[in-house]
Write a protein that holds these residues in place. Sequence first.
Motif, PDB file in Angstrom:
ATOM      1  N   ALA A  43      94.607  16.280  82.020  1.00  0.00           N
ATOM      2  CA  ALA A  43      96.151  15.985  82.253  1.00  0.00           C
ATOM      3  C   ALA A  43      96.185  15.655  83.818  1.00  0.00           C
ATOM      4  CB  ALA A  43      96.791  17.472  82.282  1.00  0.00           C
ATOM      5  N   PRO A  44      97.605  15.060  84.120  1.00  0.00           N
ATOM      6  CA  PRO A  44      97.684  14.520  85.423  1.00  0.00           C
ATOM      7  C   PRO A  44      97.240  15.631  86.520  1.00  0.00           C
ATOM      8  CG  PRO A  44      99.354  14.056  83.953  1.00  0.00           C
ATOM      9  CD  PRO A  44      98.746  14.777  83.279  1.00  0.00           C
ATOM     10  N   CYS A 102      97.571   9.945  87.273  1.00  0.00           N
ATOM     11  CA  CYS A 102      97.290   9.928  85.721  1.00  0.00           C
ATOM     12  C   CYS A 102      95.857   9.024  85.676  1.00  0.00           C
ATOM     13  CB  CYS A 102      98.098   8.868  85.076  1.00  0.00           C
ATOM     14  SG  CYS A 102      99.727   9.609  84.821  1.00  0.00           S
ATOM     15  N   GLN A 103      95.167   9.446  84.626  1.00  0.00           N
ATOM     16  CA  GLN A 103      93.649   8.736  85.022  1.00  0.00           C
ATOM     17  C   GLN A 103      93.322   8.197  83.203  1.00  0.00           C
ATOM     18  OE1 GLN A 103      90.559  10.798  87.406  1.00  0.00           O
ATOM     19  NE2 GLN A 103      91.657  12.615  86.822  1.00  0.00           N
ATOM     20  N   TRP A 104      92.664   7.338  83.446  1.00  0.00           N
ATOM     21  CA  TRP A 104      92.124   6.601  82.227  1.00  0.00           C
ATOM     22  C   TRP A 104      90.815   7.101  82.138  1.00  0.00           C
ATOM     23  CZ3 TRP A 104      87.925   2.997  82.205  1.00  0.00           C
ATOM     24  CH2 TRP A 104      87.761   2.443  80.867  1.00  0.00           C
ATOM     25  N   ASN A 105      90.182   7.196  80.923  1.00  0.00           N
ATOM     26  CA  ASN A 105      89.130   7.541  80.750  1.00  0.00           C
ATOM     27  C   ASN A 105      88.414   8.813  81.546  1.00  0.00           C
ATOM     28  OD1 ASN A 105      86.277   7.326  79.460  1.00  0.00           O
ATOM     29  ND2 ASN A 105      85.614   6.321  81.252  1.00  0.00           N
ATOM     30  N   GLY A 106      89.324   9.948  81.593  1.00  0.00           N
ATOM     31  CA  GLY A 106      89.234  11.009  82.347  1.00  0.00           C
ATOM     32  C   GLY A 106      88.935  12.220  81.457  1.00  0.00           C
ATOM     33  N   GLU A 107      88.211  11.906  80.491  1.00  0.00           N
ATOM     34  CA  GLU A 107      87.803  12.992  79.552  1.00  0.00           C
ATOM     35  C   GLU A 107      88.979  14.124  79.156  1.00  0.00           C
ATOM     36  OE1 GLU A 107      84.593  15.135  81.446  1.00  0.00           O
ATOM     37  OE2 GLU A 107      83.339  13.384  81.781  1.00  0.00           O
ATOM     38  N   ARG A 108      89.952  13.414  78.832  1.00  0.00           N
ATOM     39  CA  ARG A 108      91.271  13.968  78.123  1.00  0.00           C
ATOM     40  C   ARG A 108      91.864  15.071  79.376  1.00  0.00           C
ATOM     41  NH1 ARG A 108      91.522  12.655  72.668  1.00  0.00           N
ATOM     42  NH2 ARG A 108      89.466  11.734  72.057  1.00  0.00           N
ATOM     43  N   TYR A 117      96.114  15.253 101.572  1.00  0.00           N
ATOM     44  CA  TYR A 117      96.731  15.814 100.209  1.00  0.00           C
ATOM     45  C   TYR A 117      95.846  17.032 100.032  1.00  0.00           C
ATOM     46  CZ  TYR A 117      99.571  11.549  99.525  1.00  0.00           C
ATOM     47  OH  TYR A 117     100.115  10.671  99.713  1.00  0.00           O
ATOM     48  N   ARG A 118      96.256  18.198  99.485  1.00  0.00           N
ATOM     49  CA  ARG A 118      95.581  18.991  98.877  1.00  0.00           C
ATOM     50  C   ARG A 118      95.701  18.899  97.181  1.00  0.00           C
ATOM     51  NH1 ARG A 118      98.323  22.799 100.943  1.00  0.00           N
ATOM     52  NH2 ARG A 118      96.894  23.234 102.695  1.00  0.00           N
ATOM     53  N   VAL A 119      94.632  19.208  96.648  1.00  0.00           N
ATOM     54  CA  VAL A 119      94.303  18.708  95.286  1.00  0.00           C
ATOM     55  C   VAL A 119      94.531  20.118  94.389  1.00  0.00           C
ATOM     56  CG1 VAL A 119      92.646  17.960  93.459  1.00  0.00           C
ATOM     57  CG2 VAL A 119      92.653  17.012  95.880  1.00  0.00           C
ATOM     58  N   HIS A 120      95.446  19.683  93.365  1.00  0.00           N
ATOM     59  CA  HIS A 120      95.652  20.753  92.235  1.00  0.00           C
ATOM     60  C   HIS A 120      95.435  20.223  91.089  1.00  0.00           C
ATOM     61  CE1 HIS A 120      97.590  23.403  95.138  1.00  0.00           C
ATOM     62  NE2 HIS A 120      98.225  22.394  95.548  1.00  0.00           N
ATOM     63  N   LYS A 121      94.033  20.197  90.555  1.00  0.00           N
ATOM     64  CA  LYS A 121      93.850  19.767  89.172  1.00  0.00           C
ATOM     65  C   LYS A 121      94.127  20.599  88.144  1.00  0.00           C
ATOM     66  CE  LYS A 121      89.653  16.844  90.396  1.00  0.00           C
ATOM     67  NZ  LYS A 121      88.292  16.624  90.081  1.00  0.00           N
ATOM     68  N   ASP A 122      94.662  21.891  88.154  1.00  0.00           N
ATOM     69  CA  ASP A 122      95.090  22.447  87.187  1.00  0.00           C
ATOM     70  C   ASP A 122      96.579  22.775  87.065  1.00  0.00           C
ATOM     71  OD1 ASP A 122      95.499  23.977  89.548  1.00  0.00           O
ATOM     72  OD2 ASP A 122      94.534  25.786  88.751  1.00  0.00           O
TER      73      ASP A 122
END
Length: 377
Positions: free
Chosen positions: A370-371, A362-368, A49-54
């Motif tokens: 987004a997915p 989706c992340q828990w405790n992910g410093e707020r 996968y290619r990651v798109h954090k934004d």
Amino acid sequence: MSDRRSFLKTSVIASAGAAALTQSAAIANAAGDGDATDAKLIGHGDFRYRVHKDWAKVDPAQTPIDNCHEMVQDSKGRLVMIGDDPRNNILVFDKSGKVLDSWGTYWPGGHGLTLVNEGGEDMLYVSESGWARSLQDGVTMVRQNGYIAKMTIDGRMLFTISHPMTVGAYTPDMGFQPTETAVAPNGDIYVADGYGSDYILRYDEHGQFIQKFGGRDNEDKNYNLANAHGIALDSRDPANPKLIVTSRGQRAFKYFTLDGKWLKTVKLANLQICRPVIRGDHVYAGVCWSHNNADVNIPKPWLYQSGFTMVMDKDDRVVSCPGGEQPIYEGSVLQTVKQDQAKTFYHGHDVCIDEDENMYVCQWNGERTAPVKLERV
């Protein structure tokens, strides 16, 4: 596989061969900024996968996020997420990451989200886990009993399932903090009491209690569950549908028949997995932790960030750990898998797989945050 994916996969293989790209180099270059370059890939084998954090276009002033717990895709292709910020429990995204809608202020412990198409209409089953922040300091977590809510896709409540003591299934001293649901073809509802008493509770389509199984103190230990965090209907063999139940404390998935008979246990080494998500022949899951608390020298070791995601094939073998190291087996035994050096994720809590086989994390405790979108190549 789509023509586009076939082309991308061929290009990636060719590039990898030409450049002699090693696994360690791929991990070192694991994405985080949404920059679409072939070098910035995570995952293993056919699941890269290619990651798109934004990807998600979220204005925290308009739609604040605390923990992103789970996400599903509705029949219109929209991505529906539940979190535990009670100002907007539900966020609805389009495929570009734009927020289309937000609603729900009912679930301070909003956790599980299951979507079922019933007679052509999308229905949501929401699990309120009972965990909430203290009104006094906004930080301390308060534990209370939860419930299940059946909702229409636009937020109209149809009915709720409350503490099992009301139907004689629990005694009043037993906690009920449900984390997930699954719905069978006949409409039966299975509730995983993952933060409460670790039973799987079965109800009919109207919410009438039928049975319970699991728990912690069975003579046959195959039935014991420890943090029954997730549950899913497994219809990969249409003639023999079954349930996959997470036993996160045991680092395992357990398979049961629809009437609660244990079938098998799949041990997953050190992977503390969340709910199983089935797409095609594969099971996907978020990995919330991959460390042992005793090995982490911090006051609250459960906050140590060691998460990623995983993909398991139809033979119950983990074939890819996007955001983690490559899974390795010795015989039939999965070996320890650690988070990648790039620390792509904080804690993997759930994944959603779309029609193009992209993964949304989706992340828990992910410093707020987004997915995160993982674009499959």
